[in-house]
Design a protein around this motif. Structure first.
Motif, PDB file in Angstrom:
ATOM      1  N   VAL A  57       0.857  -1.180   0.000  1.00 38.66           N
ATOM      2  CA  VAL A  57       0.000   0.000   0.000  1.00 38.66           C
ATOM      3  C   VAL A  57       0.894   1.231   0.000  1.00 38.66           C
ATOM      4  O   VAL A  57       1.666   1.444   0.939  1.00 38.66           O
ATOM      5  CB  VAL A  57      -0.935   0.014   1.230  1.00 38.66           C
ATOM      6  CG1 VAL A  57      -1.829   1.251   1.198  1.00 38.66           C
ATOM      7  CG2 VAL A  57      -1.780  -1.259   1.279  1.00 38.66           C
ATOM      8  N   ILE A  58       0.802   2.025  -1.058  1.00 41.99           N
ATOM      9  CA  ILE A  58       1.602   3.242  -1.180  1.00 41.99           C
ATOM     10  C   ILE A  58       0.693   4.428  -0.904  1.00 41.99           C
ATOM     11  O   ILE A  58      -0.187   4.761  -1.706  1.00 41.99           O
ATOM     12  CB  ILE A  58       2.261   3.343  -2.565  1.00 41.99           C
ATOM     13  CG1 ILE A  58       3.180   2.142  -2.785  1.00 41.99           C
ATOM     14  CG2 ILE A  58       3.033   4.652  -2.691  1.00 41.99           C
ATOM     15  CD1 ILE A  58       3.925   2.162  -4.093  1.00 41.99           C
TER      16      ILE A  58
ATOM     17  N   TYR B  93       1.109  -7.894   4.407  1.00 43.33           N
ATOM     18  CA  TYR B  93       0.653  -6.510   4.243  1.00 43.33           C
ATOM     19  C   TYR B  93       1.842  -5.589   4.467  1.00 43.33           C
ATOM     20  O   TYR B  93       2.512  -5.666   5.510  1.00 43.33           O
ATOM     21  CB  TYR B  93      -0.443  -6.191   5.260  1.00 43.33           C
ATOM     22  CG  TYR B  93      -0.878  -4.738   5.286  1.00 43.33           C
ATOM     23  CD1 TYR B  93      -1.954  -4.300   4.520  1.00 43.33           C
ATOM     24  CD2 TYR B  93      -0.226  -3.803   6.094  1.00 43.33           C
ATOM     25  CE1 TYR B  93      -2.370  -2.976   4.546  1.00 43.33           C
ATOM     26  CE2 TYR B  93      -0.626  -2.474   6.124  1.00 43.33           C
ATOM     27  CZ  TYR B  93      -1.698  -2.062   5.347  1.00 43.33           C
ATOM     28  OH  TYR B  93      -2.095  -0.737   5.372  1.00 43.33           O
ATOM     29  N   SER B  94       2.136  -4.714   3.506  1.00 43.24           N
ATOM     30  CA  SER B  94       3.243  -3.767   3.657  1.00 43.24           C
ATOM     31  C   SER B  94       2.767  -2.369   3.285  1.00 43.24           C
ATOM     32  O   SER B  94       1.826  -2.201   2.498  1.00 43.24           O
ATOM     33  CB  SER B  94       4.447  -4.179   2.798  1.00 43.24           C
ATOM     34  OG  SER B  94       4.092  -4.257   1.424  1.00 43.24           O
ATOM     35  N   TYR B  95       3.454  -1.389   3.848  1.00 39.93           N
ATOM     36  CA  TYR B  95       2.979   0.004   3.722  1.00 39.93           C
ATOM     37  C   TYR B  95       4.164   0.945   3.586  1.00 39.93           C
ATOM     38  O   TYR B  95       5.162   0.831   4.306  1.00 39.93           O
ATOM     39  CB  TYR B  95       2.161   0.360   4.962  1.00 39.93           C
ATOM     40  CG  TYR B  95       1.780   1.826   5.084  1.00 39.93           C
ATOM     41  CD1 TYR B  95       0.741   2.365   4.330  1.00 39.93           C
ATOM     42  CD2 TYR B  95       2.458   2.673   5.963  1.00 39.93           C
ATOM     43  CE1 TYR B  95       0.385   3.698   4.447  1.00 39.93           C
ATOM     44  CE2 TYR B  95       2.111   4.007   6.088  1.00 39.93           C
ATOM     45  CZ  TYR B  95       1.071   4.524   5.327  1.00 39.93           C
ATOM     46  OH  TYR B  95       0.727   5.845   5.435  1.00 39.93           O
ATOM     47  N   TYR B  96       4.010   1.911   2.658  1.00 40.33           N
ATOM     48  CA  TYR B  96       5.034   2.929   2.420  1.00 40.33           C
ATOM     49  C   TYR B  96       4.360   4.297   2.357  1.00 40.33           C
ATOM     50  O   TYR B  96       3.473   4.516   1.520  1.00 40.33           O
ATOM     51  CB  TYR B  96       5.776   2.646   1.116  1.00 40.33           C
ATOM     52  CG  TYR B  96       6.772   3.724   0.757  1.00 40.33           C
ATOM     53  CD1 TYR B  96       7.998   3.807   1.403  1.00 40.33           C
ATOM     54  CD2 TYR B  96       6.470   4.687  -0.199  1.00 40.33           C
ATOM     55  CE1 TYR B  96       8.903   4.809   1.094  1.00 40.33           C
ATOM     56  CE2 TYR B  96       7.371   5.686  -0.520  1.00 40.33           C
ATOM     57  CZ  TYR B  96       8.585   5.750   0.136  1.00 40.33           C
ATOM     58  OH  TYR B  96       9.478   6.755  -0.165  1.00 40.33           O
ATOM     59  N   PRO B  97       4.776   5.273   3.206  1.00 37.52           N
ATOM     60  CA  PRO B  97       4.072   6.551   3.284  1.00 37.52           C
ATOM     61  C   PRO B  97       4.694   7.710   2.517  1.00 37.52           C
ATOM     62  O   PRO B  97       4.163   8.831   2.549  1.00 37.52           O
ATOM     63  CB  PRO B  97       4.126   6.851   4.785  1.00 37.52           C
ATOM     64  CG  PRO B  97       5.470   6.320   5.204  1.00 37.52           C
ATOM     65  CD  PRO B  97       5.683   5.084   4.352  1.00 37.52           C
ATOM     66  N   GLY B  98       5.809   7.491   1.806  1.00 39.79           N
ATOM     67  CA  GLY B  98       6.598   8.605   1.306  1.00 39.79           C
ATOM     68  C   GLY B  98       5.899   9.508   0.296  1.00 39.79           C
ATOM     69  O   GLY B  98       6.064  10.733   0.330  1.00 39.79           O
ATOM     70  N   VAL B  99       5.118   8.933  -0.632  1.00 39.86           N
ATOM     71  CA  VAL B  99       4.478   9.764  -1.654  1.00 39.86           C
ATOM     72  C   VAL B  99       3.554  10.785  -1.015  1.00 39.86           C
ATOM     73  O   VAL B  99       3.554  11.975  -1.375  1.00 39.86           O
ATOM     74  CB  VAL B  99       3.703   8.884  -2.657  1.00 39.86           C
ATOM     75  CG1 VAL B  99       2.878   9.748  -3.614  1.00 39.86           C
ATOM     76  CG2 VAL B  99       4.668   8.009  -3.449  1.00 39.86           C
ATOM     77  N   ASP B 100       2.766  10.350  -0.056  1.00 38.95           N
ATOM     78  CA  ASP B 100       1.832  11.255   0.612  1.00 38.95           C
ATOM     79  C   ASP B 100       2.580  12.351   1.372  1.00 38.95           C
ATOM     80  O   ASP B 100       2.192  13.530   1.332  1.00 38.95           O
ATOM     81  CB  ASP B 100       0.946  10.458   1.570  1.00 38.95           C
ATOM     82  CG  ASP B 100      -0.257  11.246   2.056  1.00 38.95           C
ATOM     83  OD1 ASP B 100      -1.061  11.679   1.210  1.00 38.95           O
ATOM     84  OD2 ASP B 100      -0.387  11.425   3.277  1.00 38.95           O
TER      85      ASP B 100
ATOM     86  N   THR C 262      -1.547  -1.168  -4.308  1.00 40.30           N
ATOM     87  CA  THR C 262      -2.697  -0.280  -4.267  1.00 40.30           C
ATOM     88  C   THR C 262      -2.340   0.950  -3.440  1.00 40.30           C
ATOM     89  O   THR C 262      -1.199   1.133  -3.021  1.00 40.30           O
ATOM     90  CB  THR C 262      -3.945  -1.002  -3.712  1.00 40.30           C
ATOM     91  OG1 THR C 262      -5.105  -0.215  -3.970  1.00 40.30           O
ATOM     92  CG2 THR C 262      -3.838  -1.252  -2.211  1.00 40.30           C
ATOM     93  N   ALA C 263      -3.320   1.822  -3.244  1.00 40.49           N
ATOM     94  CA  ALA C 263      -3.131   3.050  -2.471  1.00 40.49           C
ATOM     95  C   ALA C 263      -4.411   3.350  -1.715  1.00 40.49           C
ATOM     96  O   ALA C 263      -5.485   2.816  -2.021  1.00 40.49           O
ATOM     97  CB  ALA C 263      -2.765   4.221  -3.387  1.00 40.49           C
ATOM     98  N   ASP C 264      -4.294   4.220  -0.736  1.00 43.85           N
ATOM     99  CA  ASP C 264      -5.466   4.582   0.053  1.00 43.85           C
ATOM    100  C   ASP C 264      -6.278   5.698  -0.587  1.00 43.85           C
ATOM    101  O   ASP C 264      -7.500   5.778  -0.409  1.00 43.85           O
ATOM    102  CB  ASP C 264      -5.067   4.965   1.481  1.00 43.85           C
ATOM    103  CG  ASP C 264      -3.915   5.965   1.539  1.00 43.85           C
ATOM    104  OD1 ASP C 264      -3.307   6.278   0.480  1.00 43.85           O
ATOM    105  OD2 ASP C 264      -3.606   6.436   2.648  1.00 43.85           O
TER     106      ASP C 264
END
Length: 366
Positions: free
Chosen positions: A46-47, A188-195, A235-237
């Protein structure tokens, strides 16, 4: 009159809230991208903030992602991190899980869902605010930033599974490889950098372009270490809208009718003073109707923006009036003026915010 119609979320078919149950084998998987079907292991990445519009319009920054199978699906409303990440992990709409915005009115005070703080008292037990078991009660390993381990929001939307915190992107990649090689059927993995970069610098900056290129390289590296019987699903939120400083709008037109605000800059809940809900609705429509979809609480529920069958707790948390921005504007909460420093925003129901990727590719390691 607002010239466009809101993009109403899909909750009963191919949409973000249906993704987790489908990956866990509940329901029809025919709408999933072909590479993730019959995979031995699935890594869901999830990006945060990487909307479909960025992928569609910037292939030069995202050549790896542009080669993936799949397309776009709708996120939830409001199109914001707290609501959408919780819908991803629980597999239910915000109307059911209850995290209906960045800031939520809970028991008479406004809770910051991401920092999990009240302004005036101790925060609530996360499981009392969000009662749905993540991952349908299954033990799904979580790979996200190390500093999120003890946060209230993490407990609200990720509790129950083993937590593997990453300090650097290389360790995110390494943990996903390790867990897949150990046989985890879903990670499940998550990356917050773009936001984070978008909020600080805006969508038209060189910093944002550089971050997109970095993410594409990260995905390429992750593919290179995953085995060919493992699917990487991305995917993305939510997506984003660029916001200029002068496009943050005050609420002076309704301030005498509003007891408190909650929600997000582009999905602003207005909680009316006692007995003034109808006056607030009429005044808000006159003042902001050219720039926002203005809805009463009742209309918001009737139109199903937050999903079907809202719980009583959710109904209490929704403002009497909602301002969902249709133009490239956002609405300032007088108690959170610092939010107006953000150079991008999200939360509303425009296509740029609502359409997110659902892409997949098999790992490249033989």
């Amino acid at each position: 009159m607002t010239p466009i119609s809101p993009v109403v979320p899909v909750y009963d078919g191919p949409g973000l809230s249906s993704l987790m149950p489908t990956l866990l084998g509940v329901g029809d998987e025919s709408w999933l991208p072909e590479p993730c079907r019959r995979a031995r292991s699935v890594v869901l990445l999830v990006i945060d903030g990487l909307g479909w519009e960025a992928i569609r319009s910037r292939p030069e920054q995202l050549p790896t992602l542009s080669s993936f199978a799949g397309g776009s699906i709708s996120t939830v409303a409001p199109s914001t991190t707290a609501a959408a990440l919780t819908s991803i992990t629980t597999g239910v709409a915000p109307a059911h899980h209850g995290l209906i915005g960045y800031r939520i009115r809970v028991d008479g005070s406004v809770l910051n869902a991401l920092s999990w703080r009240f302004p005036d008292r101790a925060p609530p037990d996360p499981s009392s605010v969000q009662r749905v078991a993540p991952f349908r009660g299954q033990s799904v390993p979580v790979v996200t930033k190390y500093e999120f381990a003890r946060s209230g929001f993490t407990q609200a939307h990720l509790r129950g599974g083993p937590f593997w915190g990453w300090h650097t992107v290389s360790t995110l990649i390494g943990e996903c490889r390790r867990l897949s090689d150990l046989g985890s059927p879903l990670i499940y993995s998550y990356y917050p950098g773009v936001d984070e970069v978008a909020h600080q610098y805006g969508l038209e900056s060189s910093f944002y372009e550089s971050e997109l290129s970095f993410v594409d390289h990260m995905v390429k590296e992750l593919l290179s270490v995953l085995s060919s019987d493992t699917a990487l699903v991305l995917t993305a939120d939510h997506g984003q809208v660029n916001i200029e400083p002068e496009s943050w709008l005050g609420l002076s037109a309704v301030e005498d009718l509003v007891d408190e605000c909650s929600g997000d800059g582009r999905f602003r809940y207005l909680h009316s003073r006692r007995g003034r809900a109808q006056d607030l609705l009429a005044t808000a429509q006159d003042a902001y109707g050219a720039q926002a979809w203005v809805r009463s609480k009742e209309a918001l529920l009737d139109e199903g923006w937050l999903g079907p069958t809202p719980t009583p707790a959710v109904i209490r948390r929704i403002g009497d009036v909602v301002l969902a921005a249709s133009d490239s504007v956002a609405f300032i909460d007088p108690k959170l003026p610092g939010e107006a420093r953000l150079r991008s925003a999200h939360g509303s129901l425009t296509a740029a915010e609502m359409e997110v990727p659902l892409l997949a590719h098999r790992g490249l390691r033989a």
